[in-house]
Motif scaffolding. Structure first.
Motif, PDB file in Angstrom:
ATOM      1  N   HIS A 219       9.472 -49.997 -62.696  1.00  0.00           N
ATOM      2  CA  HIS A 219      10.734 -49.671 -62.352  1.00  0.00           C
ATOM      3  C   HIS A 219      11.946 -50.457 -63.122  1.00  0.00           C
ATOM      4  O   HIS A 219      12.946 -50.268 -62.715  1.00  0.00           O
ATOM      5  CB  HIS A 219      10.842 -49.818 -60.760  1.00  0.00           C
ATOM      6  N   ASN A 221      13.274 -50.604 -65.779  1.00  0.00           N
ATOM      7  CA  ASN A 221      14.304 -49.592 -66.522  1.00  0.00           C
ATOM      8  C   ASN A 221      15.190 -48.894 -65.712  1.00  0.00           C
ATOM      9  O   ASN A 221      16.063 -48.369 -66.082  1.00  0.00           O
ATOM     10  CB  ASN A 221      13.652 -48.976 -67.635  1.00  0.00           C
ATOM     11  N   ASN A 222      14.805 -48.578 -64.511  1.00  0.00           N
ATOM     12  CA  ASN A 222      15.475 -47.809 -63.502  1.00  0.00           C
ATOM     13  C   ASN A 222      15.345 -48.291 -61.947  1.00  0.00           C
ATOM     14  O   ASN A 222      14.461 -47.542 -61.156  1.00  0.00           O
ATOM     15  CB  ASN A 222      15.130 -46.385 -63.463  1.00  0.00           C
ATOM     16  N   THR A 231      25.204 -50.738 -59.616  1.00  0.00           N
ATOM     17  CA  THR A 231      24.149 -50.765 -60.363  1.00  0.00           C
ATOM     18  C   THR A 231      23.510 -52.205 -60.648  1.00  0.00           C
ATOM     19  O   THR A 231      22.451 -52.684 -60.402  1.00  0.00           O
ATOM     20  CB  THR A 231      24.173 -50.133 -61.782  1.00  0.00           C
ATOM     21  N   SER A 235      20.560 -53.761 -58.775  1.00  0.00           N
ATOM     22  CA  SER A 235      19.372 -54.284 -59.666  1.00  0.00           C
ATOM     23  C   SER A 235      18.902 -55.721 -59.361  1.00  0.00           C
ATOM     24  O   SER A 235      17.720 -56.130 -59.399  1.00  0.00           O
ATOM     25  CB  SER A 235      19.617 -54.031 -61.123  1.00  0.00           C
TER      26      SER A 235
END
Length: 286
Positions: A219, A221-222, A231, A235
């Motif tokens: 996960h 990368n996303n 975001t 993250s």
């Protein structure tokens, strides 16, 4: 001095001498206070013997002087026998203290085990031994029988502990429970069982680190972000959550376990994923 106080049964009320039964009075002599008093008797004996050895050695270096020709048994024989009895009393009241503390924690479904232990104590107490009479050999025989009974209770307690660990899935919660039991239990059999659980938990912890690393790789990368979070902060929150899952337990494991050769592989894994997560957060902050 402590020996004389115990034998006289001083409980803070002058003019009311009692016999050895006062040691069973946990109001007057709580185990946490009685045990240090008993320990001081052993320490005094050790100090006397050390001084005896010192004096004997010093006189050896003075060949013209009169030598120390007293045998240790002649001087310390009775005191040694008394200290052997005291050691057994420390074990006896230490065990009682352990189960009393266990009772205070109100653990679920532990009452039957505590009741069995109380019955063994009551049976031993009914023997009416003069606890400080080291010449009474029947005490030693009954004390052995008492310990056999306690061993069976400890077996039941070990099963109880194992059962509690089986229903806990979180490494961190298991460590908290383990620390709780270690703060209560002091007898060797139980502590050895608890110590072995640290090794099992550390192995399971290594598996969890692997799983967290796999989760990160899938996960990174996303990242899965909590709803309504931007975001960047989402993250970072995700990576911090992963880091907490590995750092929380690591901080609770004993250092001697972490330093063992068998643990190095898991420690390296921890350092690697920890650095990776730190780098991940750093990149998002740029």
């Amino acid at each position: 001095l402590n020996f004389r106080r115990i034998r006289r049964g001083e409980t803070g009320k002058k003019g009311q001498p009692q016999n050895d039964d006062v040691l069973w009075d946990h109001e007057a002599y709580p185990p946490e206070e009685l045990i240090p008093m008993l320990m001081s008797c052993i320490e005094l004996n050790q100090a006397y013997f050390k001084q005896y050895e010192f004096t004997k050695e010093r006189l050896k270096n003075m060949p013209k002087g009169k030598q120390f020709e007293f045998s240790p048994n002649q001087i310390f024989g009775k005191f040694d026998l008394f200290c052997r009895r005291v050691s057994k009393l420390i074990e006896l009241f230490g065990t009682i203290q352990q189960f009393r503390t266990l009772q205070k924690h109100n653990l679920e479904d532990i009452t039957p085990i505590l009741d069995i232990f109380d019955r063994y104590v009551a049976t031993f107490k009914k023997k009416n031994h003069k606890l400080l009479d080291y010449s009474n050999n029947t005490f030693d025989r009954d004390f052995v029988e008492f310990n056999v009974g306690v061993s069976s209770v400890e077996t039941d307690l070990q099963h109880y502990i194992d059962k509690n660990f089986e229903v806990i899935t979180s490494i961190e919660d298991s460590l908290k429970l383990l620390r709780k039991f270690k703060s209560i239990l002091h007898r060797d059999n139980l502590r050895n069982g608890l110590n072995s659980k640290y090794s099992i938990l550390f192995h399971n912890y290594g598996i969890e680190i692997n799983q967290i690393e796999d989760q990160y790789q899938r996960h990174k990368n996303n990242p899965p972000i909590v709803r309504n979070l931007p975001t960047v902060s989402g993250s970072i929150t995700w990576s911090r959550h992963l880091f907490h899952r590995i750092s929380g337990p690591m901080e609770q494991f004993p250092q001697d376990l972490i330093k063992q050769k068998e643990s190095r592989r898991f420690v390296k894994m921890y350092n690697r994923i920890g650095y990776t997560l730190f780098s991940f957060e750093y990149l998002w902050r740029q």
